[in-house]
Design a protein around this motif. Structure first.
Motif, PDB file in Angstrom:
ATOM      1  N   ARG A 174       0.840  -1.217   0.000  1.00 34.34           N
ATOM      2  CA  ARG A 174       0.000   0.000   0.000  1.00 34.34           C
ATOM      3  C   ARG A 174       0.869   1.258   0.000  1.00 34.34           C
ATOM      4  NH1 ARG A 174      -4.039   2.416  -1.935  1.00 34.34           N
ATOM      5  NH2 ARG A 174      -5.092   3.847  -0.548  1.00 34.34           N
ATOM      6  N   ALA A 175       1.948   1.241   0.818  1.00 35.17           N
ATOM      7  CA  ALA A 175       2.847   2.388   0.865  1.00 35.17           C
ATOM      8  C   ALA A 175       3.517   2.607  -0.490  1.00 35.17           C
ATOM      9  CB  ALA A 175       3.905   2.192   1.951  1.00 35.17           C
ATOM     10  N   ALA A 176       3.898   1.542  -1.159  1.00 36.00           N
ATOM     11  CA  ALA A 176       4.521   1.670  -2.478  1.00 36.00           C
ATOM     12  C   ALA A 176       3.528   2.229  -3.486  1.00 36.00           C
ATOM     13  CB  ALA A 176       5.042   0.311  -2.946  1.00 36.00           C
ATOM     14  N   GLU A 177       2.268   1.798  -3.414  1.00 37.92           N
ATOM     15  CA  GLU A 177       1.241   2.317  -4.322  1.00 37.92           C
ATOM     16  C   GLU A 177       1.010   3.801  -4.084  1.00 37.92           C
ATOM     17  OE1 GLU A 177      -2.135  -0.153  -3.557  1.00 37.92           O
ATOM     18  OE2 GLU A 177      -1.412  -1.779  -4.841  1.00 37.92           O
ATOM     19  N   LEU A 178       0.948   4.211  -2.803  1.00 40.12           N
ATOM     20  CA  LEU A 178       0.747   5.623  -2.488  1.00 40.12           C
ATOM     21  C   LEU A 178       1.929   6.470  -2.953  1.00 40.12           C
ATOM     22  CD1 LEU A 178      -0.868   5.377   1.062  1.00 40.12           C
ATOM     23  CD2 LEU A 178      -1.982   6.024  -1.086  1.00 40.12           C
ATOM     24  N   ARG A 179       3.143   5.954  -2.780  1.00 41.31           N
ATOM     25  CA  ARG A 179       4.336   6.673  -3.217  1.00 41.31           C
ATOM     26  C   ARG A 179       4.319   6.846  -4.741  1.00 41.31           C
ATOM     27  NH1 ARG A 179       7.453   4.020   0.118  1.00 41.31           N
ATOM     28  NH2 ARG A 179       7.809   2.335  -1.339  1.00 41.31           N
ATOM     29  N   GLU A 180       3.938   5.799  -5.450  1.00 41.25           N
ATOM     30  CA  GLU A 180       3.877   5.869  -6.904  1.00 41.25           C
ATOM     31  C   GLU A 180       2.804   6.856  -7.362  1.00 41.25           C
ATOM     32  OE1 GLU A 180       2.517   2.908 -10.458  1.00 41.25           O
ATOM     33  OE2 GLU A 180       3.802   2.065  -8.902  1.00 41.25           O
ATOM     34  N   LYS A 181       1.681   6.838  -6.667  1.00 38.65           N
ATOM     35  CA  LYS A 181       0.596   7.747  -7.018  1.00 38.65           C
ATOM     36  C   LYS A 181       0.997   9.202  -6.756  1.00 38.65           C
ATOM     37  CE  LYS A 181      -4.368   8.143  -6.438  1.00 38.65           C
ATOM     38  NZ  LYS A 181      -5.539   7.644  -5.731  1.00 38.65           N
ATOM     39  N   ALA A 182       1.733   9.434  -5.673  1.00 38.51           N
ATOM     40  CA  ALA A 182       2.160  10.795  -5.334  1.00 38.51           C
ATOM     41  C   ALA A 182       3.215  11.304  -6.314  1.00 38.51           C
ATOM     42  CB  ALA A 182       2.706  10.837  -3.917  1.00 38.51           C
ATOM     43  N   GLU A 183       4.001  10.405  -6.861  1.00 43.26           N
ATOM     44  CA  GLU A 183       5.077  10.819  -7.765  1.00 43.26           C
ATOM     45  C   GLU A 183       4.573  11.103  -9.173  1.00 43.26           C
ATOM     46  OE1 GLU A 183       7.940   7.681  -7.510  1.00 43.26           O
ATOM     47  OE2 GLU A 183       8.595   8.262  -5.507  1.00 43.26           O
ATOM     48  N   THR A 184       3.459  10.546  -9.557  1.00 43.82           N
ATOM     49  CA  THR A 184       2.949  10.805 -10.910  1.00 43.82           C
ATOM     50  C   THR A 184       2.203  12.140 -10.897  1.00 43.82           C
ATOM     51  OG1 THR A 184       0.958   9.523 -10.433  1.00 43.82           O
ATOM     52  CG2 THR A 184       2.753   8.393 -11.552  1.00 43.82           C
ATOM     53  N   PRO A 185       2.484  13.021 -11.845  1.00 43.94           N
ATOM     54  CA  PRO A 185       1.832  14.336 -11.861  1.00 43.94           C
ATOM     55  C   PRO A 185       0.349  14.200 -12.209  1.00 43.94           C
ATOM     56  CG  PRO A 185       3.221  14.063 -13.787  1.00 43.94           C
ATOM     57  CD  PRO A 185       3.419  12.857 -12.929  1.00 43.94           C
ATOM     58  N   ARG A 186      -0.446  15.026 -11.524  1.00 46.21           N
ATOM     59  CA  ARG A 186      -1.887  15.038 -11.786  1.00 46.21           C
ATOM     60  C   ARG A 186      -2.174  15.884 -13.005  1.00 46.21           C
ATOM     61  NH1 ARG A 186      -5.912  16.922  -7.412  1.00 46.21           N
ATOM     62  NH2 ARG A 186      -7.544  16.185  -8.749  1.00 46.21           N
ATOM     63  N   ARG A 187      -3.037  15.406 -13.810  1.00 56.41           N
ATOM     64  CA  ARG A 187      -3.429  16.171 -14.998  1.00 56.41           C
ATOM     65  C   ARG A 187      -4.748  16.867 -14.719  1.00 56.41           C
ATOM     66  NH1 ARG A 187      -2.689  12.024 -19.846  1.00 56.41           N
ATOM     67  NH2 ARG A 187      -4.042  13.563 -20.778  1.00 56.41           N
ATOM     68  N   ARG A 188      -4.837  18.088 -15.146  1.00 62.87           N
ATOM     69  CA  ARG A 188      -6.062  18.873 -14.977  1.00 62.87           C
ATOM     70  C   ARG A 188      -7.107  18.406 -15.966  1.00 62.87           C
ATOM     71  NH1 ARG A 188      -5.115  20.865 -10.228  1.00 62.87           N
ATOM     72  NH2 ARG A 188      -3.253  22.100 -10.092  1.00 62.87           N
TER      73      ARG A 188
END
Length: 196
Positions: A174-188
């Protein structure tokens, strides 16, 4: 046929005479020497035949390109007369031939990893019950070999440990998934529409 039986009788009499300490009869002694000479000649013929077969196989090239040809044997550092058998067991992954005490010790060492691969608590309980049953059965059997010193496992303690290890693994994932999600830029929203 009668000649063969007569020869056998003479050899038997010679053995009895020799056992009693009397001097063997000259004709029996000559028969013994003739039989030994005949056996020696047969062995020499067989040896020569085998040598001819090996030389012919070498000439045909049947021993060329064998695995390990020209390479030194990987012998153990200390003298072990069973080194070849042990290497065969390792290479072929042969199981089930060790005494129960040794097999159970090896299984006990790998049991936690095996339990961690199981998906449900019921599977863990069944595996532990089977392991404990085999340990108790091995202690009762008198099959020889080393004594069974492998302890049985407490099912409830092992199930709790399995749950704990499972929760820790899930937390890491779960921590790895959250880290990966935080590192990918959000698109508007307007950026998403522009790409379609």
């Amino acid at each position: 046929m009668a000649e063969w039986q007569d020869e056998e009788r003479r050899l038997r009499e010679a053995a009895v005479t020799k056992a009693m300490g009397a001097a063997p009869e000259p004709e029996v002694e000559a028969a013994d020497e003739a039989a030994e000479e005949s056996a020696r000649a047969r062995i020499d013929q067989q040896t020569a035949w085998v040598d001819r077969q090996v030389r012919a196989a070498i000439a045909r090239g049947e021993f060329d390109n064998l695995p390990g040809a020209g390479k030194p044997l990987k012998l153990p550092d200390t003298h072990d007369p069973d080194w070849w058998t042990k290497r065969l067991i390792e290479r072929e992954k042969i199981t089930g031939i060790a005494p129960p005490a040794i097999g159970l010790r090896a299984e006990d060492a790998a049991l936690d990893a095996e339990l961690d691969r199981m998906a449900t608590e019921e599977q863990v309980r069944e595996a532990l019950a089977d392991f404990n049953r085999r340990v108790v059965e091995a202690r009762r059997q008198l099959q020889g070999g080393p004594p069974v010193v492998t302890p049985t496992r407490n099912v409830e303690d092992e199930v709790n440990a399995w749950r704990q290890r499972r929760a820790e693994r899930r937390a890491v994932v779960r921590a790895a998934e959250l880290r990966e999600k935080a590192e990918t830029p959000r698109r508007r929203w307007w950026q998403r529409r522009a790409t379609h």
